[in-house]
Scaffold this motif. Structure first.
Motif, short mmCIF file in Angstrom:
data_model
loop_
_atom_site.label_atom_id
_atom_site.label_comp_id
_atom_site.label_asym_id
_atom_site.label_seq_id
_atom_site.Cartn_x
_atom_site.Cartn_y
_atom_site.Cartn_z
N PHE A 1 -35.33 -9.76 0.55
CA PHE A 1 -35.39 -8.42 -0.03
C PHE A 1 -34.19 -7.58 0.44
N ASP A 2 -33.86 -7.67 1.71
CA ASP A 2 -32.70 -6.93 2.25
C ASP A 2 -31.42 -7.33 1.52
N GLU A 3 -31.27 -8.61 1.23
CA GLU A 3 -30.09 -9.09 0.52
C GLU A 3 -30.07 -8.53 -0.91
N LEU A 4 -31.20 -8.55 -1.59
CA LEU A 4 -31.28 -8.01 -2.95
C LEU A 4 -30.91 -6.53 -2.97
N ILE A 5 -31.42 -5.77 -2.04
CA ILE A 5 -31.21 -4.32 -2.03
C ILE A 5 -29.73 -3.97 -1.85
N LYS A 6 -28.96 -4.84 -1.22
CA LYS A 6 -27.52 -4.58 -1.06
C LYS A 6 -26.82 -4.45 -2.41
N TYR A 7 -27.38 -5.08 -3.44
CA TYR A 7 -26.75 -5.10 -4.76
C TYR A 7 -27.55 -4.30 -5.80
N THR A 8 -28.50 -3.50 -5.34
CA THR A 8 -29.39 -2.76 -6.24
C THR A 8 -29.09 -1.27 -6.14
N ASN A 9 -28.77 -0.65 -7.28
CA ASN A 9 -28.51 0.79 -7.30
C ASN A 9 -29.78 1.62 -7.39
N LEU A 10 -30.81 1.08 -8.05
CA LEU A 10 -32.03 1.86 -8.30
C LEU A 10 -33.24 0.95 -8.28
N VAL A 11 -34.30 1.38 -7.58
CA VAL A 11 -35.57 0.68 -7.59
C VAL A 11 -36.58 1.58 -8.31
N LEU A 12 -37.14 1.07 -9.40
CA LEU A 12 -38.22 1.74 -10.10
C LEU A 12 -39.50 1.10 -9.58
N LEU A 13 -40.12 1.72 -8.58
CA LEU A 13 -41.29 1.13 -7.91
C LEU A 13 -42.55 1.59 -8.62
N ASP A 14 -43.22 0.65 -9.24
CA ASP A 14 -44.42 0.90 -10.03
C ASP A 14 -45.64 0.57 -9.19
N ILE A 15 -46.07 1.52 -8.37
CA ILE A 15 -47.22 1.29 -7.48
C ILE A 15 -48.49 1.21 -8.32
N LYS A 16 -49.22 0.12 -8.16
CA LYS A 16 -50.39 -0.14 -8.99
C LYS A 16 -51.67 0.44 -8.41
N HIS A 17 -51.80 0.44 -7.10
CA HIS A 17 -53.02 0.95 -6.47
C HIS A 17 -52.65 1.35 -5.06
N ILE A 18 -53.09 2.51 -4.64
CA ILE A 18 -52.66 3.05 -3.36
C ILE A 18 -53.30 2.33 -2.17
N ASP A 19 -54.49 1.75 -2.34
CA ASP A 19 -55.07 0.97 -1.25
C ASP A 19 -55.69 -0.29 -1.81
N PHE B 1 -27.55 -9.47 -9.75
CA PHE B 1 -27.10 -8.15 -9.31
C PHE B 1 -25.80 -8.23 -8.51
N ARG B 2 -25.63 -9.28 -7.72
CA ARG B 2 -24.38 -9.43 -6.97
C ARG B 2 -23.19 -9.53 -7.93
N GLN B 3 -23.34 -10.37 -8.94
CA GLN B 3 -22.25 -10.54 -9.90
C GLN B 3 -22.07 -9.29 -10.76
N ALA B 4 -23.17 -8.61 -11.09
CA ALA B 4 -23.06 -7.36 -11.86
C ALA B 4 -22.31 -6.30 -11.07
N GLN B 5 -22.59 -6.20 -9.78
CA GLN B 5 -21.91 -5.22 -8.93
C GLN B 5 -20.41 -5.50 -8.86
N GLU B 6 -20.04 -6.78 -8.88
CA GLU B 6 -18.61 -7.14 -8.88
C GLU B 6 -17.92 -6.61 -10.13
N LYS B 7 -18.69 -6.42 -11.21
CA LYS B 7 -18.14 -5.91 -12.47
C LYS B 7 -18.40 -4.41 -12.63
N ASN B 8 -18.86 -3.75 -11.55
CA ASN B 8 -19.18 -2.31 -11.57
C ASN B 8 -20.26 -1.96 -12.57
N ILE B 9 -21.25 -2.82 -12.71
CA ILE B 9 -22.39 -2.57 -13.59
C ILE B 9 -23.53 -2.01 -12.75
#
Length: 132
Positions: free
Chosen positions: A114-132, A87-95
């Motif tokens: 996780f904080d480092e990953l999120i810096k380079y992530t435009n969208l998180v598709l969070l697939d919650i499997k079970h609420i508890d 994702f870091r390299q993709a962001q450098e290419k405006n992807i």
């Protein structure tokens, strides 16, 4: 940086906005009953690819995949270092970057990677499997 890749889908239309380049990573701890990709569960080596090789493949179809790159699986957070570098390299290419994750490996006590990953992530598709 090398990732354990299950497969690649060019021109995906259901894994984020637009037509996307979708990378399925190998490995998932969940074993969900209605999993779409049970063949991605095992963490055994499948197809090893570098970040550079994946971005070269993307470059070959970028005229058709204007939506960006989505990484799914399996569970992408199992390979968080590889994912962050991709994702870091993709962001450098405006992807545009998207991750499709269950979030199962996120722990509030240790968010540094996780904080480092999120810096380079435009969208998180969070697939919650079970609420508890």
């Amino acid at each position: 940086m090398i990732g354990n890749i299950h497969s690649i889908e060019t021109c995906g239309t259901v894994d984020g906005p637009g037509v996307r380049f979708v990378v399925f990573l190998q490995g998932c701890p969940m074993r969900c009953l209605y999993c779409h990709n049970p063949d991605t569960w095992t963490c055994e080596k499948n197809k090893e690819m570098s970040v550079k090789d994946l971005l070269l493949k993307y470059d070959g179809v970028k005229e058709f995949c204007k939506g960006g790159i989505t990484v799914t699986g399996g569970e992408p957070l199992l390979q968080i270092d590889f994912l962050t570098e991709l994702f870091r390299q993709a962001q450098e290419k405006n992807i545009h970057t998207a991750i499709d994750t269950s979030g199962v490996l996120f722990t509030p006590e240790n968010t540094e990677k996780f904080d480092e990953l999120i810096k380079y992530t435009n969208l998180v598709l969070l697939d919650i499997k079970h609420i508890d």
